[in-house]
Design an enzyme around this catalytic site. Structure first.
Site, PDB file in Angstrom:
ATOM      1  N   GLY A   1       0.839  -1.191   0.000  1.00 26.23           N
ATOM      2  CA  GLY A   1       0.000   0.000   0.000  1.00 26.23           C
ATOM      3  C   GLY A   1       0.876   1.243   0.000  1.00 26.23           C
TER       4      GLY A   1
ATOM      5  CD  GLN B   1       3.349   5.877   2.588  1.00 25.65           C
ATOM      6  OE1 GLN B   1       2.396   5.343   2.064  1.00 25.65           O
ATOM      7  NE2 GLN B   1       4.296   5.196   3.219  1.00 25.65           N
TER       8      GLN B   1
ATOM      9  CB  CYS C   1       4.744   2.208   7.350  1.00 21.03           C
ATOM     10  SG  CYS C   1       4.379   3.718   6.452  1.00 21.03           S
ATOM     11  CG  LEU C   2       6.476   0.966   1.400  1.00 19.89           C
ATOM     12  CD1 LEU C   2       5.969   1.254  -0.005  1.00 19.89           C
ATOM     13  CD2 LEU C   2       7.595  -0.062   1.364  1.00 19.89           C
TER      14      LEU C   2
ATOM     15  CG  HIS D   1      -1.061   1.494   7.176  1.00 20.07           C
ATOM     16  ND1 HIS D   1      -0.148   0.987   8.078  1.00 20.07           N
ATOM     17  CD2 HIS D   1      -0.339   2.301   6.335  1.00 20.07           C
ATOM     18  CE1 HIS D   1       1.055   1.479   7.805  1.00 20.07           C
ATOM     19  NE2 HIS D   1       0.968   2.273   6.755  1.00 20.07           N
ATOM     20  CD  GLU D   2      -1.287   2.551   2.612  1.00 18.34           C
ATOM     21  OE1 GLU D   2      -0.785   3.687   2.526  1.00 18.34           O
ATOM     22  OE2 GLU D   2      -0.633   1.544   2.947  1.00 18.34           O
TER      23      GLU D   2
ATOM     24  CG  HIS E   1       0.148   6.994   5.268  1.00 12.27           C
ATOM     25  ND1 HIS E   1       1.245   7.447   5.956  1.00 12.27           N
ATOM     26  CD2 HIS E   1       0.347   5.668   5.085  1.00 12.27           C
ATOM     27  CE1 HIS E   1       2.066   6.420   6.185  1.00 12.27           C
ATOM     28  NE2 HIS E   1       1.540   5.330   5.663  1.00 12.27           N
TER      29      HIS E   1
HETATM   30 NI    NI Z   1       2.326   3.361   5.552  1.00 10.47          NI
END
Ligand code: NI
Length: 172
Positions: free
Chosen positions: A46, A51, A94-95, A136-137, A140
């Site tokens: 995701g 991000q 998370c990235l 989660h996304e 963000h």
């Molecule tokens: Ni994330």
């Protein structure tokens, strides 16, 4: 298509509340294509536009995690319209917080309203990993990263380690 640069904590941009998208057009589709390619390359399941430093309410998701079975999803202006009373716990990563994982509790299923790649509106019931990932996304887009659910002590420790790793990488 192009790979985009993913920002890490504690970049203050990650605290931004992203703006709604007024129109799903070719320029937005180009962003979504690049986000998807960036997510696959990372690799991750995701990615939210913030991000890659773009404060717009756009996320891409593919929870299949298999190169041969790709099922990309594009969600524009996603909004949770219902959540289950039942909760699920997943070990999340998370990235923007590379190499760190923690258990987070979230509603097990959610209904999400969004516009797709072509600007068509959907309302979809999601559960399992997909439900966790979409929440989660969406977090963000509201300036929230999963480590915000942890104790301050643990969060600060993780942020320091990510900062150090990012610095060490820049030296090479
Ligand atoms: Ni994330």
């Amino acid at each position: 298509m192009a790979l985009l640069n993913i920002i890490n904590v504690p970049d203050p941009l990650l605290k931004t509340i992203s703006d709604p998208v007024a129109q799903v057009d070719d320029e937005l589709r180009r962003l979504m294509d690049n986000m998807l390619e960036t997510m696959y390359a990372a690799p991750g399941i995701g990615l939210a536009a913030i991000q890659v430093a773009v404060p717009r309410r756009v996320i891409v998701i593919d929870t299949e995690g298999d190169e041969k079975m790709r099922k990309p999803r594009f969600l524009v202006n996603p909004e949770v319209t219902w959540e289950s009373e039942e909760y699920n716990v997943y070990n999340e990563g998370c990235l923007s917080v590379p190499e760190h994982y923690a258990e987070v509790e979230r509603p097990a299923s959610v209904k999400v309203k969004y516009l797709d790649y072509d600007g068509k509106q959907h309302e979809e019931l999601m559960d399992g990993l997909l439900a966790t990932c979409v929440q989660h996304e969406i977090d963000h887009l509201n300036g929230v990263v999963f480590i915000d659910y942890l104790s301050k002590l643990r969060r600060n420790m993780i942020v320091k380690k990510v900062q150090k790793a990012t610095r060490d990488m820049a030296v090479l």
